[in-house]
Design an enzyme around this catalytic site. Sequence first.
Site, short mmCIF file in Angstrom:
data_model
loop_
_atom_site.label_atom_id
_atom_site.label_comp_id
_atom_site.label_asym_id
_atom_site.label_seq_id
_atom_site.Cartn_x
_atom_site.Cartn_y
_atom_site.Cartn_z
CG PHE A 22 21.99 -44.37 15.37
CD1 PHE A 22 23.30 -44.21 15.75
CD2 PHE A 22 21.71 -45.06 14.20
CE1 PHE A 22 24.34 -44.74 14.99
CE2 PHE A 22 22.72 -45.60 13.43
CZ PHE A 22 24.04 -45.44 13.82
N GLY A 23 20.28 -42.00 13.44
CA GLY A 23 19.54 -41.90 12.19
C GLY A 23 19.44 -40.49 11.66
N GLY A 24 19.75 -39.51 12.52
CA GLY A 24 19.81 -38.13 12.05
C GLY A 24 18.48 -37.41 11.99
CB THR A 25 17.86 -33.86 11.05
OG1 THR A 25 18.77 -33.33 12.02
CG2 THR A 25 16.66 -32.92 10.93
CB CYS A 26 16.17 -36.82 7.06
SG CYS A 26 14.97 -37.36 5.83
CG HIS A 49 -4.62 -35.23 -23.76
ND1 HIS A 49 -4.76 -33.92 -23.35
CD2 HIS A 49 -5.86 -35.64 -24.15
CE1 HIS A 49 -6.02 -33.55 -23.50
NE2 HIS A 49 -6.71 -34.58 -23.99
N GLY A 90 22.93 -37.10 19.03
CA GLY A 90 21.48 -37.03 19.20
C GLY A 90 20.84 -38.39 19.02
CD GLU A 133 23.47 -38.63 15.87
OE1 GLU A 133 23.21 -37.53 16.43
OE2 GLU A 133 23.69 -38.74 14.64
#
Length: 467
Positions: free
Chosen positions: A35-39, A439, A33, A31
């Site tokens: 850790f765990g990524g963008t999201c 409904h 950047g 990694e």
Amino acid sequence: MTHYDLAIIGSGSGNSLVTRDFDDKQVAVIEAGIFGGTCLNVGCIPTKMYVYPADVATAVGEVGRLGVDAHVDGVRWREIRDRIFGRIDPISAGGLDYRRDGDNTTALLGRATFTGPRAMDVDVEGTIEHVTADQVVIAAGTHADVPPEVAESGVPFHTSDTIMRIDELPRRLLILGSGFIGAEFAHVFGAFGTEVTMVGRSNAVLRHLDADISQRFTELARGRWDVRLETKLVKVTGDADGVRLHFADGTHADGDLLLVATGRTANTRGVGLDLAGVELHDDGRVKVDAHGRTTAEGVWALGDVSSPYQLKHVANHEARIVAHNLAHPGDLRPIDHRFVPEAVFTHPQVAAVGLTEEEARAAGHDVVTKVQDYGDTAYGWAMEDRTGVCKLVAERTTGQLLGAHIMGHEASMLIQPLVQGMYAGQTVREMAQGQYWIHPALTEVVENALLGLQLAPDADTRVYPLQ
């Protein structure tokens, strides 16, 4: 040099590849950047944690039409920020520790550069780790695009990677970009009391959506923010105290902060993919086949770095498929991109799946559409909703639903029964009449839209009889 059975570049959805099938294998997770990524860190999750209080603040401002008097006294930005990242940061750190402490996993924090087939150098704080692997998965994600007019100006700016951690709520925010990132942050900051100016090159906000939905949303956006469309940026001036955008028509826009939200590009440049034998699309994405394999033997790719969809749920699906294929080379499964839904968590929410009306007509379908207003259903009356719509696009002669497009309250949830129906191969009539619809729940917006489609008399009628 260290050799692994599997090397994964990227710790977002790529991190989930380490399944029980690899318990007896040596795996490296690399990694560059956080850790765990963008999201997890700078994308889907923290933005939605901002969107929810923004939704609440917006709702307070709209309840007057229901006979309720209420107002927002203020927003404690730092408290909101610290609540969000006080939860997210420990998850990121915990994920890193888990991989570091694993019996068969190694976490390498650094940028990977290929030196040959399934061989790479990883720069870990200045120390080069030489890594080879039997199989490599590229799941490196994307980075924010920054136009040269901004990048070369020397003026301070933010992207979605940084804007959520600022210390103070700006009085005026400039947003360069009119896509989903810009629309979500415009909602957040606008709801918190910031004056928002949105600048876009196209002629509508969320231009990639169905034209009816995009135009309706653009009209609503103009009522909330200063929206400047079909605008060409020529220069950026300013400093830490303020920014000015200069446009080709001689006008300008001023703000205290600048957010650049002009898209994201795959993290594939300058990492030696040519030496690895990995080919790219013209837009920089990694080329993969239906099973996730790249053009290089033993090298796979998934998620935003290769997918045509920059969506976490797509990356997760691709990760499940690739994880299976890595462990079962004799039983390869294909990636399924047939019915990919998306949602924009702005105000109002927008969600879509399948073809737009324009795409369906261009593909030669015998198109029929139905636009159902929220306000023409019982729950819409309860809400006094005046803007929400559900637009469906269907094949008139076969009764197949080709696309669904919803703008309004909880659109991201209302789209789901349509996604499921399309995936199951149901016709419009089966979706509408082959099950109960509660409904007077808001889902009647979807039910009534399905019932309102004027299909051909001989369209597929595989549906339970109502008598």
